[in-house]
Design an enzyme around this catalytic site. Sequence first.
Site, PDB file in Angstrom:
ATOM      1  N   GLY A 118      -6.789  13.927 -21.777  1.00 24.94           N
ATOM      2  CA  GLY A 118      -5.913  15.015 -21.358  1.00 24.94           C
ATOM      3  C   GLY A 118      -6.064  16.278 -22.172  1.00 24.94           C
ATOM      4  O   GLY A 118      -5.891  17.386 -21.667  1.00 24.94           O
TER       5      GLY A 118
ATOM      6  N   ALA B 111     -19.009   8.142 -28.909  1.00 19.60           N
ATOM      7  CA  ALA B 111     -19.318   9.216 -29.858  1.00 19.60           C
ATOM      8  C   ALA B 111     -19.804   8.664 -31.192  1.00 19.60           C
ATOM      9  O   ALA B 111     -20.644   9.283 -31.857  1.00 19.60           O
ATOM     10  CB  ALA B 111     -18.086  10.095 -30.061  1.00 19.60           C
TER      11      ALA B 111
ATOM     12  N   THR C 285     -11.764  13.022 -29.411  1.00 20.01           N
ATOM     13  CA  THR C 285     -11.369  11.668 -29.043  1.00 20.01           C
ATOM     14  C   THR C 285      -9.933  11.444 -29.520  1.00 20.01           C
ATOM     15  O   THR C 285      -9.431  12.189 -30.356  1.00 20.01           O
ATOM     16  CB  THR C 285     -12.298  10.637 -29.708  1.00 20.01           C
ATOM     17  OG1 THR C 285     -12.240  10.821 -31.126  1.00 20.01           O
ATOM     18  CG2 THR C 285     -13.736  10.783 -29.232  1.00 20.01           C
ATOM     19  N   SER C 286      -9.284  10.411 -29.006  1.00 20.79           N
ATOM     20  CA  SER C 286      -7.899  10.128 -29.418  1.00 20.79           C
ATOM     21  C   SER C 286      -7.885   9.297 -30.703  1.00 20.79           C
ATOM     22  O   SER C 286      -7.238   8.246 -30.792  1.00 20.79           O
ATOM     23  CB  SER C 286      -7.139   9.416 -28.291  1.00 20.79           C
ATOM     24  OG  SER C 286      -6.928  10.277 -27.201  1.00 20.79           O
TER      25      SER C 286
ATOM     26  N   HIS D 275      -6.409   9.747 -33.337  1.00 14.83           N
ATOM     27  CA  HIS D 275      -5.104   9.652 -33.995  1.00 14.83           C
ATOM     28  C   HIS D 275      -4.472   8.271 -33.820  1.00 14.83           C
ATOM     29  O   HIS D 275      -3.622   7.873 -34.607  1.00 14.83           O
ATOM     30  CB  HIS D 275      -4.159  10.722 -33.431  1.00 14.83           C
ATOM     31  CG  HIS D 275      -3.824  10.514 -31.987  1.00 14.83           C
ATOM     32  ND1 HIS D 275      -4.633  10.970 -30.971  1.00 14.83           N
ATOM     33  CD2 HIS D 275      -2.793   9.875 -31.384  1.00 14.83           C
ATOM     34  CE1 HIS D 275      -4.111  10.623 -29.810  1.00 14.83           C
ATOM     35  NE2 HIS D 275      -2.992   9.955 -30.030  1.00 14.83           N
TER      36      HIS D 275
ATOM     37  N   TYR E  23     -10.943  18.955 -34.631  1.00 12.28           N
ATOM     38  CA  TYR E  23     -10.086  19.611 -33.642  1.00 12.28           C
ATOM     39  C   TYR E  23      -8.711  18.945 -33.543  1.00 12.28           C
ATOM     40  O   TYR E  23      -8.112  18.861 -32.475  1.00 12.28           O
ATOM     41  CB  TYR E  23     -10.756  19.704 -32.263  1.00 12.28           C
ATOM     42  CG  TYR E  23     -10.295  20.943 -31.544  1.00 12.28           C
ATOM     43  CD1 TYR E  23     -11.049  22.106 -31.555  1.00 12.28           C
ATOM     44  CD2 TYR E  23      -9.060  20.976 -30.915  1.00 12.28           C
ATOM     45  CE1 TYR E  23     -10.596  23.260 -30.938  1.00 12.28           C
ATOM     46  CE2 TYR E  23      -8.590  22.120 -30.299  1.00 12.28           C
ATOM     47  CZ  TYR E  23      -9.359  23.256 -30.312  1.00 12.28           C
ATOM     48  OH  TYR E  23      -8.896  24.405 -29.712  1.00 12.28           O
TER      49      TYR E  23
ATOM     50  N   CYS F 196      -1.143  31.002 -21.342  1.00 12.94           N
ATOM     51  CA  CYS F 196      -1.435  32.397 -21.681  1.00 12.94           C
ATOM     52  C   CYS F 196      -0.960  32.654 -23.110  1.00 12.94           C
ATOM     53  O   CYS F 196       0.243  32.712 -23.354  1.00 12.94           O
ATOM     54  CB  CYS F 196      -0.706  33.295 -20.681  1.00 12.94           C
ATOM     55  SG  CYS F 196      -0.984  35.032 -20.864  1.00 12.94           S
TER      56      CYS F 196
END
Length: 557
Positions: free
Chosen positions: A176, A243, A264-265, A267, A322, A410
């Site tokens: 997501g 990955a 990737t998740s 976390h 990221y 935005c």
Amino acid sequence: MSNPRHNEREVRSPRGDELNAKSWLTEAPLRMLMNNLDPDVAERPHELVVYGGIGRAARTWDDFDRIVATLKTLNDDETLLVQSGKPVGVFRTHKDAPRVLIANSNLVPHWANWDHFNELDKKGLAMYGQMTAGSWIYIGAQGIVQGTYETFVEAGRQHYGGNLKGRWILTGGLGGMGGAQPLAAVMAGACCLAVECDETRADFRLRTRYVDEKTHSLDEALAKIDAWTKAGEAKSIALIGNAAEIFPELVKRGVKPDIVTDQTSAHDPVHGYLPLGWTVAEWRAKQENDPKAVEKAARASMKVQVQAMLDFWNAGIPTVDYGNNIRQMALEEGLENAFAFPGFVPAYIRPLFCRGIGPFRWAALSGDPEDIAKTDAKVKELLPDNKHLHNWLDMAKERIAFQGLPARICWVGLGDRHRLGLAFNEMVRNGELKAPIVIGRDHLDSGSVASPNRETEAMKDGSDAVSDWPLLNALLNTASGATWVSLHHGGGVGMGFSQHAGMVICCDGTEDADRRLERVLWNDPATGVMRHADAGYDIALDWARKQGLRLPAILGN
């Protein structure tokens, strides 16, 4: 025994101007909750999972039904309390109070870890809300596209003279959040190779035009990237793979991307990261019957991937975390220099935060894309000199497919958000828009999060872990009259590593909404300027003075 978190029903938000609740102030959270579970929006809607590993919109399907039923009968002087996805109480407040107050995944610090959370989760006592999953303001991958675009553009400015043409980005993860990366890269002028282990996620991004092509072959992916970069084309490709396998293989081959990152998740080491050598089916099964084995194998695999990222970094390639906490996981596995490369916020985004600029977003409750087209035009009208923003809106109109209710992201800041909110409310009042809209944001914003490995990494004064700021942000948004306010723990980087707050406000066209909008959309970004001014950032101090903020201990006024 049936799983209370699994149901094959399909949920979609109502459209149009007909109310299902008693007012738009309760209709708005009702529609946005349902929109979070729209099959065109959520990652695994039948399991209540919106995005980010196990980021859910409600604790169980029974709780979802109770929330919906309560919102339909809630009065405009009442407030619903939601505790980790469960509607626990309705209390009389007043018309300017939030209609919903949400607390998700919060744990006393000593117990704020995945082991304890997973134990509670298994017993049905908790829910992981991520950031916008449990706060009902997720708008699909668009929600992070502009932030990722701004990051890539700034990376291009810092490292490549402001031009990413003929260059390419290597990353992992097409969930997501990560699913925004290929489109953001292309919008910034670069090519992108995104590694994803779950083919259904890559197919989701293909369907919504967030990625251009898909392959199972690394050689084919590299050949396409080579051809596109040589031709000066900006295109993206999803590579189905792990990955932790692909990144080291690229290092071994001497392949040199122009930028390296990962979404990737990581976390969530149980539900978010496929261990090396495992199939997706094996991984899913063991999440339920042997989560400890999954975690151990996933953490070891993360260490392998981060070592490859360090190899890229040491080769002089710009490399950033990221915000998924993968460096922390590798550090805990014994990779001592895991934090040698920076996170994306201190590297590229913090100057924006110093001016309260962050992921302002809105959704059209009418369901009509024309309402978004009209609000896009209004943004250009009110901010005529912001050509960078105009360019973003033009690209968004052309490239971004709406998921669920039409919406727009935005990035604007203090001084502009409240002006836009008031203008949108006037458009509802005079009938330009077919129904009210809601304005919200990601919890990733300038004043609403404490996350030492992401948004507040390497703060100038060392206050990375001070979490008073998101608590104050939530309290102030509540006092200011946001329609719903949320306070979460663990979003983005996982249990024990973040606290963060969110707000959403409804533009229903009333004069009462004018007053609430002016307060909320000024105060919310102002807390971000305050937080960065307090940390000693000159940009924030100057912006606070320019905007006339009263900060007694900071500005002495």
